[in-house]
Write an enzyme that holds these catalytic residues in place. Structure first.
Site, PDB file in Angstrom:
ATOM      1  N   GLU A 135      -0.220   4.730  -0.938  1.00  0.00           N
ATOM      2  CA  GLU A 135       1.095   5.231  -1.037  1.00  0.00           C
ATOM      3  C   GLU A 135       0.548   6.372  -2.028  1.00  0.00           C
ATOM      4  OE1 GLU A 135       3.060   2.366  -3.882  1.00  0.00           O
ATOM      5  OE2 GLU A 135       3.807   0.781  -2.480  1.00  0.00           O
TER       6      GLU A 135
ATOM      7  N   GLU B 279       2.678  -3.456   3.149  1.00  0.00           N
ATOM      8  CA  GLU B 279       2.779  -4.592   1.841  1.00  0.00           C
ATOM      9  C   GLU B 279       4.413  -5.163   2.254  1.00  0.00           C
ATOM     10  OE1 GLU B 279       1.784  -3.294  -1.531  1.00  0.00           O
ATOM     11  OE2 GLU B 279       0.600  -2.153  -1.293  1.00  0.00           O
TER      12      GLU B 279
END
Ligand code: GAL
Length: 907
Positions: free
Chosen positions: A505, A598
């Protein structure tokens, strides 16, 4: 200083003494653990630390570390470089990992810090604390309490910040003269700088990388030598608990001047079938002597036994000769065939097969090095439609994300504790781990090899853009190549590692060309080191039409597959919003495999059931709805998530509806220190399927039901002790690997329910509570599959202790984990018991830590007193080094019959 020889040829061949294969081994490699004998000093809060700093850091003013995990990362702040910083002396330590010789660093003249007392041999450190490594200086606390603290909830409220020194004396015998001596550090948190006998020898800033320093030039042979290591761990530097100190193993490696480089071998296999496999080895040899050397190299391969012992020899090659100029290195390639290879397997298959390649290096007739490389043979394929294929069979990824901390033990690596984490995950049916978001301790990968987990090895949570003001974006521009290459060289022989992730991210997702270019650069470095595994970065923002998403081999999506802040219950929330994107990514990249790297980020506190219960199958946890701001606990009905997440129910449905998705990794397997969303004043996360102490939350059974469909089980939630709820609606949810369940309350059937398509729990939402027994009978294909019940507990009367081991070794590392249960007369756990428990120990051992899995408990982990949390408490025990006997661990609480348990010590 006490040295323990590990992995050396002497321990592997005890009967041969120093003679193996008719050769004198005194000149070959020795790897000695250097975990004992350290002295430790940390500057107190009112002291000004020395100014031997690595670099100037930006000032941090108004920063709060309670921002949502998916906030947009921001640009780095520029600071004026200061000439007096030590960075220029440290950068050359990474030279081996910089490909372009022109970009390597020259050590400047001078020896910063040499006048400073702590680095000098003569300095008296007798008043410093004696510590054994791995050591985490922050884990004992105390916890910082409140809103405006130096270390807040994000970093776990523990005193990780500040400057500290470690010192150790090592005797280097005269007989080592002529050898090269390396200090190998598996991880130091963070900004390590090393002085040897007062000379600055180098260092490594990134706290998660393993590194090695050639300290030979600074040593006095035949004398005692002084090692001094300075660490400087900044506040505001992480989104979770980073740990602090020399938190992994430290080693001394002694080698002849001609030797195989640290992590210098790379084993790959091809043409793998049941009949044979072709194993290729690249061996990087180094000649650090001032003369040209004619060397010969040969390798033998053995099967590796369960205890790390060599079994039968399966292949060997002919010695190859090479001429090596002074101070040069070369790569020698060799190829061996193994007949009837025993392949490395993935869970749930047992019997993971490993091999060891033993490479001998001779200079003239003299054996100068024996280098051992453990590896496994497995055939790996990545298919955009079928997913991961290992040895010809599809393996659906049933993975979890794991941070590096070990709960109450903090960052200090301990093999027993790490194994315990993996054992519970295995019991749940998990077969894969994503190392979120940084390199793990090397021993963790030995465990994943041994147990059969697939691993995504990951390195960065940020690149140039920052998530917290002082995170590793500060060193990224100078160190990304060195850290990335170091990771791959260290870990590339582990069969469990199947993929390299070089980002999570990262802020660069939000840029168009700039971030894409940087990603390409990093991708190229990985490819330059290893072409046998795919690359990836995890994306929670980059979309299919953005160039950033197309750089890597595999598409790793965080939360985007299920959709972010999307669907019933999640509309209207502020932040990134995304519709479910699996199909869009698959359409755009039809040849790339997609993984949900995730998912979930479900929140819960073990044993805390809050009412009313949402009738949705997934909902954001909010104050008053799934979360209680007074107690700072989140409901254990396992339906509530962080705003950008989902319940397991929603994730399972989304992945099943997209069969091309290779599987996924839950956020998170275990709870971890820091990031206590949604209650910043707490110390540890609510994300885990297993709590921080290692107690299963109800969610454990939901994953087990889904991931182990052939394992007969049924689990009921909530507990059934609700005297204050008699007659009130108390939903009952049942998790099973069966397909149908009949529920009974005090013998009366509440009906039979069958799981529909995309349903992963059976719900009886209208049950009116009455004390007694709830019983579930699960069926599969019409036959009874499994039964279970929960009973109303009476008053708490006693403490019952249960140990995970009957015997522990007194090797200074082994531990055991003892659960204390608050029970009623019949041995039923009292599910809301919070009794204060006092622990004591008799015999040659110590209580290392206590915990209870309550994210809000700010009692020091070192305390011998702690409240039970919802009926349970944990005590972690260790034996004194080299002692034998019996330990007696006792737990007492006011008004309860105390409990006691013996643990034998063996050595
Ligand atoms: C993700 C992030 C993880 C963790 C998780 C839960 O966005 O990658 O590191 O923070 O959210 O909050």
């Amino acid at each position: 200083m006490k040295l323990k020889i590990a992995l050396s040829v002497f321990t592997l061949f005890p009967f041969f003494g120093a003679l193996v294969y008719g050769q004198n081994l005194n000149n070959t490699r020795q790897k000695e653990q250097l975990n004992q004998g350290w002295k430790f000093y940390k500057y107190q809060a009112d002291e000004t630390p020395d100014n031997l700093i690595y670099d100037v850091r930006p000032e941090v003013n108004e920063y709060k570390d309670n921002i949502p995990a998916d906030s947009k990362p921001t640009d780095a702040v520029k600071v004026q470089a200061d000439k007096s910083v030590l960075k220029s002396w440290i950068l050359p330590s990474g030279n081996d990992f910089i490909k372009d010789p022109a970009k390597r660093y020259l050590r400047p003249v001078g020896n910063p810090g040499e006048q400073f007392p702590f680095v000098q041999k003569s300095f008296d450190d007798s008043t410093w604390e004696s510590v054994q490594l791995p050591h985490d200086w922050a884990i004992k606390g105390p916890f910082y309490e409140g809103w405006d603290t130096e270390i807040g909830g994000g970093m776990g409220r523990l005193p990780v910040q500040g400057v500290a020194w470690y010192r150790n004396k090592i005797s280097i015998p005269q007989s080592d003269k002529g050898k090269r001596i390396y200090l190998d550090v598996d991880g130091a948190m963070s900004y390590a700088m090393v002085w040897v006998n007062g000379k600055l020898a180098g260092g490594w800033p990134f706290g998660y990388t393993s590194w090695s320093l050639d300290i030979t030039p600074y040593l006095d042979f035949g004398k005692e030598n002084q090692i001094a290591i300075r660490l400087d761990n900044p506040a505001n530097s992480s989104r979770w608990y980073p740990g602090a100190g020399l938190y992994r193993n430290v080693w001394l490696t002694k080698v002849a001047p001609v030797h195989v480089k640290t992590w210098g071998t790379f084993v790959t296999s091809k043409n793998i079938s049941a009949k044979s496999a072709n194993v290729n080895l690249n061996i990087e040899l180094l000649n650090q002597s001032p003369q040209k050397q004619i060397v010969s190299i040969s390798t033998e391969i053995f099967q590796l036994g369960k205890q790390g012992e060599k079994l039968q020899k399966v292949a060997s090659d002919k010695a190859v000769s090479k001429s090596l100029d002074a101070n040069t290195s070369t790569v020698v390639k060799t190829s061996l065939d193994i007949q009837n290879p025993k392949l490395w397997k993935v869970l749930p298959q047992d019997g993971q097969n490993l091999y060891i390649a033993v490479t001998q290096v001779k200079s003239g007739n003299q054996l100068v090095d024996i280098y051992e490389t453990k590896f496994g043979i497995r055939d790996l394929h990545f298919d955009a439609k079928k997913g991961v294929i290992v040895n010809g069979e599809k393996v659906y990824i049933k993975g979890v994300n794991q941070h590096h901390d070990l709960g109450a033990l903090g960052g200090a690596f301990n093999q027993k504790a790490a194994r315990r984490q993996l054992e519970l995950l295995k019991e749940m049916g998990c077969n894969a781990i994503r190392m979120a978001h940084n390199p793990p301790a090397p021993e963790l990968l030995d465990l994943t090899d041994e147990m059969g987990f697939l691993v995504i090895d990951e390195i960065y949570d940020s690149w140039e853009k920052k998530k917290t003001p002082l995170d590793f974006h500060l060193i990224f521009p100078d160190w990304y190549e060195q850290d990335l290459r170091a990771l791959i060289r260290r870990d590339r022989n582990h069969p469990s590692v199947i993929m390299w992730s070089y980002g999570n991210e990262v802020g660069e997702q939000y840029t168009e060309q700039e971030g894409t270019e940087l990603s390409r650069k990093l991708n190229a470095i990985v490819k330059d080191e290893d072409t046998t595994r795919p690359t990836t970065v995890s994306m929670n923002y980059a979309k299919p039409n953005m160039p950033f998403s197309g750089v890597t081999d595999v598409i790793n999506l965080n939360y985007q597959g299920e959709g972010i802040r999307n669907g019933a219950g999640y509309e209207g929330l502020k932040g990134i919003t995304t519709p479910p994107l699996y199909t869009a990514f698959h359409d755009k990249y039809p040849d790339k495999m997609i993984i949900s790297s995730e998912n979930a980020a479900t929140l819960s506190s073990r044993g805390e059931y809050l009412f009313p219960v949402t009738n949705l199958s997934s909902a954001p946890a909010k104050d008053g709805s799934g979360a209680d701001p007074k107690t700072m606990q989140v409901s254990a009905y396992e339906l509530y998530s962080v705003e950008f997440g989902s319940s397991a129910d929603k994730v399972f449905a989304a992945t099943e509806q997209h069969p091309f998705v290779a599987g996924g990794f839950v956020w998170s397997g275990w709870d971890y220190l820091g990031e206590p969303t949604p209650y910043y004043l707490a110390r540890s996360s609510y994300f885990g399927i297993i709590d921080l102490a290692g107690f299963k939350k109800d969610r454990f059974y939901q994953y087990q039901a889904h991931w182990r469909p052939d394992f007969p089980m049924v689990h009921i939630l909530p507990h059934w002790t609700w005297p204050e709820r008699t007659g009130l609606t108390t939903p009952v949810h049942v998790l099973t690997s069966g397909d149908e369940v009949e529920l009974f309350l005090n013998g009366k059937s509440l009906g039979k329910k069958r799981k529909g398509q995309y349903e992963y729990r059976l719900r009886w939402d209208d049950v009116k509570y009455e004390a007694g027994e709830l019983k579930a009978i699960a069926y599969k294909n019409g036959k009874i599959w499994s039964e279970n019940s929960v009973k109303t507990a009476g008053n708490a009367t006693k403490l019952v202790l249960k140990s995970e081991d009957k015997t522990i070794r007194s090797d200074g590392e082994d531990l055991t984990f003892i659960t204390v249960q608050v029970s009623d007369n019949n041995g039923i756990m009292v599910p809301k018991a919070k009794n204060r428990i006092r622990f004591s120990i008799e015999g040659p051992g110590e209580i290392v830590a206590t915990d209870n899995g309550d994210p809000t408990d700010l009692t020091s982990f070192a305390a011998y007193q702690r409240n039970a949390f919802n009926g349970l408490c944990l005590v972690i025990v260790k034996a004194q080094q080299d002692k034998t006997g019996v330990l007696k661990i006792k737990a007492e609480a006011d008004g309860l019959i105390s409990g006691e348990i013996p643990i034998k010590i063996s050595n």
